[in-house]
Design a protein around this motif. Structure first.
Motif, PDB file in Angstrom:
ATOM      1  N   VAL A  11      -7.857  -1.458  -3.312  1.00  0.00           N
ATOM      2  CA  VAL A  11      -7.061  -0.429  -2.338  1.00  0.00           C
ATOM      3  C   VAL A  11      -6.681   1.033  -3.220  1.00  0.00           C
ATOM      4  O   VAL A  11      -5.798   1.179  -4.039  1.00  0.00           O
ATOM      5  CB  VAL A  11      -5.688  -0.851  -1.764  1.00  0.00           C
ATOM      6  N   THR A  17      -4.726   3.761  -7.898  1.00  0.00           N
ATOM      7  CA  THR A  17      -4.980   2.571  -7.371  1.00  0.00           C
ATOM      8  C   THR A  17      -3.685   1.944  -6.901  1.00  0.00           C
ATOM      9  O   THR A  17      -2.898   1.809  -7.500  1.00  0.00           O
ATOM     10  CB  THR A  17      -5.672   1.515  -8.241  1.00  0.00           C
ATOM     11  N   ALA A  28      -5.980  -5.865   8.721  1.00  0.00           N
ATOM     12  CA  ALA A  28      -5.884  -4.314   8.793  1.00  0.00           C
ATOM     13  C   ALA A  28      -6.153  -4.002  10.211  1.00  0.00           C
ATOM     14  O   ALA A  28      -6.299  -4.730  11.112  1.00  0.00           O
ATOM     15  CB  ALA A  28      -7.090  -3.668   7.959  1.00  0.00           C
ATOM     16  N   LEU A  53      -1.324  -2.678   6.352  1.00  0.00           N
ATOM     17  CA  LEU A  53      -2.603  -3.187   5.564  1.00  0.00           C
ATOM     18  C   LEU A  53      -1.729  -4.504   5.070  1.00  0.00           C
ATOM     19  O   LEU A  53      -0.926  -4.222   4.208  1.00  0.00           O
ATOM     20  CB  LEU A  53      -2.980  -2.614   4.686  1.00  0.00           C
ATOM     21  N   VAL A  67      -0.462   2.523   5.197  1.00  0.00           N
ATOM     22  CA  VAL A  67      -1.572   3.347   4.889  1.00  0.00           C
ATOM     23  C   VAL A  67      -1.761   4.263   6.037  1.00  0.00           C
ATOM     24  O   VAL A  67      -1.680   4.253   7.304  1.00  0.00           O
ATOM     25  CB  VAL A  67      -2.871   2.590   4.785  1.00  0.00           C
ATOM     26  N   LEU A  72     -12.555   1.123   5.143  1.00  0.00           N
ATOM     27  CA  LEU A  72     -12.849  -0.274   4.490  1.00  0.00           C
ATOM     28  C   LEU A  72     -14.350  -0.714   4.281  1.00  0.00           C
ATOM     29  O   LEU A  72     -14.955  -0.416   5.359  1.00  0.00           O
ATOM     30  CB  LEU A  72     -11.966  -1.084   5.433  1.00  0.00           C
ATOM     31  N   ASP A  80     -13.406  -2.999  -0.771  1.00  0.00           N
ATOM     32  CA  ASP A  80     -12.872  -1.760  -0.881  1.00  0.00           C
ATOM     33  C   ASP A  80     -12.248  -1.040   0.195  1.00  0.00           C
ATOM     34  O   ASP A  80     -12.954  -0.734   1.147  1.00  0.00           O
ATOM     35  CB  ASP A  80     -14.096  -0.930  -1.673  1.00  0.00           C
ATOM     36  N   VAL A  81     -11.091  -0.414  -0.285  1.00  0.00           N
ATOM     37  CA  VAL A  81     -10.107   0.154   0.808  1.00  0.00           C
ATOM     38  C   VAL A  81      -9.920   1.637   0.338  1.00  0.00           C
ATOM     39  O   VAL A  81      -9.459   1.531  -1.071  1.00  0.00           O
ATOM     40  CB  VAL A  81      -9.017  -0.574   1.260  1.00  0.00           C
TER      41      VAL A  81
END
Length: 137
Positions: A11, A17, A28, A53, A67, A72, A80-81
Motif C-alpha cells: 500500500v 509506503t 476494500a 482498506l 484511504v 488497486l 499493489d495499492v
C-alpha cells in the motif's frame, strides 16, 4: 499459477509506503461497491473509492487503513495499492478522527505549497514583464 495461502500486499502513497507485507485477505471499496480478495483471486484492476482498506495478515492480525481514492492492481500473488492519501488506525472506532486529522494536515500543507507557487509565478511574470520593458541598446 500455483495455489497460495497468502499474498504480498503493498500500500503506497506519494510520500512512501503505508504497508508492505504478507496478507491472507484484503477488503476494500471500489466505485461500484465493496469487495474482498483472497490469495488465489483472479487478477484484476479497479479504482478505489475513499473508504476503509482492511488487510488481514496470515496470523489473523487486522490492519485498518483509511484511504482516499486510488488504484488497486492484483497480479498473481501480489496486490499493489496506490492511493493519494492514507493513514493507518489502530481500530475502527478511532479511524474517522485519525483520518480527519491526517487529511487536514495534508490539506494545510498543500494550501501552503499552492500559495508559495502562486507567489513564485507572480514574481516570474513581473520579471518577464520587466525584461520586456527594459530599454534596448
Amino acid at each position: 499459477m500455483s495455489l497460495a495461502a497468502e499474498m504480498q500486499v503493498n500500500v503506497r502513497v506519494p510520500g512512501g509506503t503505508l504497508f508492505e507485507g504478507a496478507a491472507a485477505r484484503l477488503n476494500a471499496v471500489a466505485e461500484n461497491g465493496a469487495f474482498g480478495i483472497l490469495p488465489n483471486h483472479v487478477d484484476f484492476v479497479t479504482a478505489l473509492a475513499p473508504s476503509v482498506l482492511l488487510i488481514t495478515q496470515p496470523d489473523g492480525t487486522e490492519r485498518i487503513f483509511g484511504v482516499d481514492e486510488g488504484l488497486l492492481v492484483k497480479t498473481g500473488h501480489t496486490v499493489d495499492v496506490a492511493v493519494r492519501r492514507g493513514v493507518e488506525s489502530s481500530d475502527l472506532a478511532t479511524l474517522r478522527q485519525t483520518v480527519r486529522e491526517a487529511f487536514e494536515a495534508v490539506e494545510d500543507d498543500e494550501r501552503v505549497a499552492r500559495s508559495a507557487l502562486s507567489r513564485l509565478e507572480a514574481d516570474m511574470v513581473r520579471r518577464f514583464a520587466g525584461l520586456r520593458q527594459a530599454p534596448q541598446p
